[in-house]
Motif scaffolding. Structure first.
Motif, mmCIF file in Angstrom:
data_model
loop_
_atom_site.group_PDB
_atom_site.id
_atom_site.type_symbol
_atom_site.label_atom_id
_atom_site.label_comp_id
_atom_site.label_asym_id
_atom_site.label_seq_id
_atom_site.Cartn_x
_atom_site.Cartn_y
_atom_site.Cartn_z
ATOM 1 N N LYS A 25 46.681 82.484 -56.946
ATOM 2 C CA LYS A 25 45.882 83.346 -57.816
ATOM 3 C C LYS A 25 44.646 82.611 -58.355
ATOM 4 C CE LYS A 25 47.346 86.886 -60.628
ATOM 5 N NZ LYS A 25 47.036 88.023 -59.796
ATOM 6 N N ARG A 58 57.176 93.994 -71.168
ATOM 7 C CA ARG A 58 57.221 94.453 -69.768
ATOM 8 C C ARG A 58 58.189 95.619 -69.685
ATOM 9 N NH1 ARG A 58 60.542 92.797 -65.426
ATOM 10 N NH2 ARG A 58 61.454 91.093 -66.626
ATOM 11 N N PRO A 72 61.066 87.887 -64.743
ATOM 12 C CA PRO A 72 59.657 87.748 -65.091
ATOM 13 C C PRO A 72 58.897 87.280 -63.840
ATOM 14 C CG PRO A 72 61.064 86.430 -66.542
ATOM 15 C CD PRO A 72 61.900 86.878 -65.403
ATOM 16 N N MET A 77 52.574 86.911 -62.065
ATOM 17 C CA MET A 77 51.358 87.724 -62.217
ATOM 18 C C MET A 77 51.458 88.707 -63.375
ATOM 19 S SD MET A 77 53.480 88.364 -59.809
ATOM 20 C CE MET A 77 53.292 88.313 -58.056
ATOM 21 N N LEU A 78 52.662 88.848 -63.930
ATOM 22 C CA LEU A 78 52.844 89.795 -65.037
ATOM 23 C C LEU A 78 53.164 89.042 -66.330
ATOM 24 C CD1 LEU A 78 55.016 92.588 -63.346
ATOM 25 C CD2 LEU A 78 52.539 92.393 -63.478
ATOM 26 N N VAL A 79 52.801 89.672 -67.422
ATOM 27 C CA VAL A 79 53.057 89.072 -68.733
ATOM 28 C C VAL A 79 54.555 88.910 -68.969
ATOM 29 C CG1 VAL A 79 53.073 89.756 -71.157
ATOM 30 C CG2 VAL A 79 50.935 89.776 -69.877
ATOM 31 N N HIS A 80 54.939 87.747 -69.494
ATOM 32 C CA HIS A 80 56.305 87.523 -69.955
ATOM 33 C C HIS A 80 56.213 87.211 -71.443
ATOM 34 C CE1 HIS A 80 60.391 86.243 -70.318
ATOM 35 N NE2 HIS A 80 60.067 84.985 -70.541
ATOM 36 N N GLU A 98 53.102 85.523 -75.380
ATOM 37 C CA GLU A 98 52.796 85.979 -74.019
ATOM 38 C C GLU A 98 52.670 84.749 -73.152
ATOM 39 O OE1 GLU A 98 49.935 89.898 -73.978
ATOM 40 O OE2 GLU A 98 49.334 88.145 -72.834
ATOM 41 N N GLY A 108 51.449 86.139 -66.838
ATOM 42 C CA GLY A 108 50.468 87.232 -66.795
ATOM 43 C C GLY A 108 49.242 86.830 -65.992
ATOM 44 N N ARG A 164 45.787 85.248 -67.499
ATOM 45 C CA ARG A 164 45.910 85.320 -68.966
ATOM 46 C C ARG A 164 46.608 84.062 -69.496
ATOM 47 N NH1 ARG A 164 47.176 90.034 -66.660
ATOM 48 N NH2 ARG A 164 45.929 91.836 -67.179
#
Ligand code: NAP
Length: 673
Positions: free
Chosen positions: A113, A450, A468, A471-474, A484, A487, A490
């Motif tokens: 990423k 989430r 989790p 690529m996604l917020v935890h 957070e 993510g 972020r």
């Protein structure tokens, strides 16, 4: 008996005290001893700041990403030792897979990423240039630079691999050194991990340190540029976030605490539907994976009152199939808790939960495969059933294979019950009724970090309630810690300071390494398409045109492409259009003519055009208008592992009055040499 070592200030440190024993969760045997005695915590933090920080900041985001990828691949090759140690924490092979391979996945995910989403540079440019004056000589731009401190990462016992790695990866990409403090109970796994990470030879000196044992006075030495990332219980989080040094220096403190996550079954999902089976299957998985020692596990299963009996019966039947015992045995589906103390703690919480709940499953005799219930920290999964008004399920976390069924009557009721968890990491809604799902998602989202919506369409590919993803917020609000992590980028930016820089376009271009509208352009004898990546400079420009757009051009383009929209072809209808007042050229004709003007056609360093971004048609083009294009090199991104890089060009197409008719970025691949 081996003493776990720490890695601080550039060397391995053996404790100067005998240390506390750590036990095998399955056999009760002593594995190692742990102590942080003799570590100079202040010196370790100072070493990270003075050695690790500068070494990391020497590298660009892409160079750090390359190292992270190489590290992930290296660790994958050495995972056998990690699996062996992980089994001693009570984890089955698939529990360990989540922790170990899941941890590598975070490293590789962040590496890829970062390469795609960050510049090959040391400064991150956040958002667009903001015009601040009418003349265009005064503008603003937000930039992010790495904090000059150390990311102190305090982890929970349940994920001794994934936990440290999901904190380390974003810090590393950001350019901030890490000091990992694992939870003592399973620190023997993390010690091995850090040993392998250092042995890889990939990490810049000082970018990774490890403290095994008590944190001692570590936090006393925090300075304003350090950060704390904490995962653990809500009570420890509260204690640490009010630490004097944290408050005094406004230290960034991110907490991932415990959470009473819920899963909500939709009223449409009656017995016999795929969603009913998915709900029951997921509940059993979440109760038994890692023996329920997951911060994201389902603690509250909210079920339409009319379906309570059916869900209780189906879940109990599935739980009865779960084989419990020594994780080394392949038939075993659920291993032990991390230790006997942990089991005692779960039993205490269970007692509190049972004050207002009956047992659906789990109070029978425990049968174990190849294990001893006295020496190993085994327990049965426990499914409880509480009344709608019970308070304990919304307050008490039993950090083990424990879940409570609760009834609800309406959407509002389900949302209300979910919210009583006071903030959760994750929730799931299992239903194929999209109206129900929409109301519940919007109702419960403010309480969650989430949300997973599970139905027959996504079940095959779903990664599950409890996982989790990088690529996604935890994280989650309220009780879940208010933090957070991950993510995607972020999580990287969390380790950087955002600063608004104001100045002239020329200054901002120099600071950000990007050409900015208003900054000087250079037009020389060599067309910029004839320059290699090494020769090209920001601001290199070609101005081409003018070219007249005729009515024949418009009609030819319309018949050639099939785009005979009335605004181009029908004078009367075009005249009635509120924006045009007459026939206009196609926007794509303008863009195509512009390419015809700026291109340098012979083979050369420009290898491909791979897209346009931010395309806007600003002013209509009428037959007879004269188009001129100005193309300026805006951003140059060499690829670390290729013989080419990306060049972003600013394209501004103007008419004979000097008005912009189209503005966009052209994206090309250009050879380095
Ligand atoms: P914990 O007792 O709160 O400990 C967490 C960490 O804090 C450990 O590394 C512990 O070190 C350290 N610690 C304790 N007191 C400290 C102090 N005074 N100064 C500095 N560090 C200190 O939690 P746990 O028992 O390890 O983990 C279980 C809890 O974590 C559960 O409640 C679970 O829900 C939660 N959890 C949350 C997440 C999430 O992502 N939100 C993930 C996993 C677990 P020692 O072990 O050396 O005491």
């Amino acid at each position: 008996m081996s003493l776990l070592r720490s890695y601080v200030s550039g060397g391995w440190h053996t404790p100067t005290a005998e240390g506390a024993p750590l036990h095998d969760a399955v056999t009760g045997e002593e594995i190692a001893r742990i102590s942080s005695a003799g570590i100079d915590m202040g010196a370790a933090l100072a070493y990270g700041r003075s050695v690790g920080g500068p070494a990391l900041r020497e590298l660009t985001f892409h160079q750090r990403a390359q190292l992270l990828k190489a590290l992930g691949l290296y660790l994958k090759e050495h995972k056998a030792e990690l699996y062996a140690l992980s089994a001693r924490s009570g984890a089955t092979r698939s529990d360990s897979w989540i922790d170990i391979d899941g941890g590598f996945g975070v490293l590789l995910g962040y590496a890829s990423k970062a390469k795609r989403e960050l510049p090959n540079d040391k400064v991150y440019v956040d958002g667009a240039v903001e015009p601040l004056g009418r003349g265009g000589t005064f503008v603003g731009q937000h930039i992010c630079t790495p904090l000059r401190g150390v990311a102190v990462q305090i982890n929970a016992f349940n994920f001794p691999m994934w936990g440290p790695l999901e904190k380390f990866a974003p810090a590393f990409i950001a350019g901030v050194p890490s000091l990992i403090k694992p939870a003592s109970q399973t620190a023997y796994v993390t010690e091995k991990l850090v040993e392998l990470m250092l042995a890889s030879g990939l990490l810049p000196e000082g970018s990774l340190q490890l403290v095994c044992g008590s944190a001692g006075d570590l936090l006393d030495h925090l300075t304003p540029q350090d950060l704390v990332g904490f995962t653990g219980s809500a009570s420890t989080a509260q204690h640490l976030r009010t630490h004097q040094a944290v408050i005094r220096s406004s230290v960034r403190f991110n907490a991932e605490a415990d959470s009473l996550n819920c899963s909500i079954l939709g009223p449409d999902a009656v017995a016999g539907t795929p969603e009913f089976d998915l709900f029951v299957g997921q509940l059993v998985t979440e109760m038994t994976t890692k023996a329920g020692q997951k911060c994201t596990a389902i603690r509250r299963a909210l079920v339409p009152a009319s379906l309570m009996d059916a869900v209780a019966e189906a879940t109990a039947a599935k739980l009865a199939e779960v084989v419990i015992g020594n994780p080394a045995d392949k038939s075993v589906k659920m291993g032990a808790l991390a230790g006997l103390e942990q089991r005692e703690e779960v039993r205490r919480s269970l007692k509190a939960l049972q004050e207002n709940a009956s047992v659906v499953y789990g109070d029978g005799a425990l049968s174990l495969v190849d294990a001893d219930a006295e020496r190993g920290a085994f327990m049965s999964p426990m499914l409880l059933r509480a009344a709608a008004d019970a308070v304990q399920p919304h307050e008490v976390e039993a950090f083990g294979p424990v879940s409570t069924l609760m009834p609800y009557d309406s959407v509002e009721d389900a949302v209300e019950l979910a919210a009583r968890g006071a903030g959760s990491l994750v929730g799931s809604i299992v239903s194929a009724d999209t109206d129900f799902v929409r109301d519940v998602v919007i109702g419960v989202a403010p309480w969650h970090g989430r949300l997973l919506v599970l139905d027959r369409d996504d079940a095959g590919e779903s990664t599950g309630h409890g996982s989790p993803l990088p690529m996604l917020v935890h994280g989650g609000p309220g009780r879940a810690g208010g933090g957070e992590e991950m993510g995607g980028m972020r999580g990287v930016l969390h380790h950087m300071q955002r600063t608004a820089v104001q100045g002239s376009p020329k200054t901002l271009a120099a600071v950000t390494n990007r050409w900015v509208t208003g900054a000087p352009r250079t037009e020389d004898a060599v067309h910029p398409f004839r320059k290699t990546l090494a020769e090209l400079r920001l601001g290199d420009t070609v101005v081409a045109g003018p070219r007249e757009v005729t009515l024949e051009d418009i009609e030819h383009f319309a018949s050639f492409t099939g785009d005979t929209f009335y605004a181009h072809m029908d004078s009367e209808a075009a005249a009635a259009n509120p924006f045009f007042g007459g026939r206009v050229a196609h926007g794509y004709l303008v863009v195509s003519f512009a390419a015809g003007l700026f291109v340098s056609p012979e083979p050369g360093p420009v290898l491909a055009n791979y897209g346009l971004e931010n395309l806007r048609f600003v002013t209509p083009t009428f037959p007879g208008d004269l188009l001129t294009v100005t193309l300026t090199a805006k951003q140059i991104t060499p690829r670390e592992d290729q013989e080419y890089g990306e060049v972003r060009w600013d394209a501004d197409v103007t008419n004979q009055k000097g008005e912009s008719v189209a503005r966009y970025d052209v994206l090309t691949l250009v050879a380095k040499h």
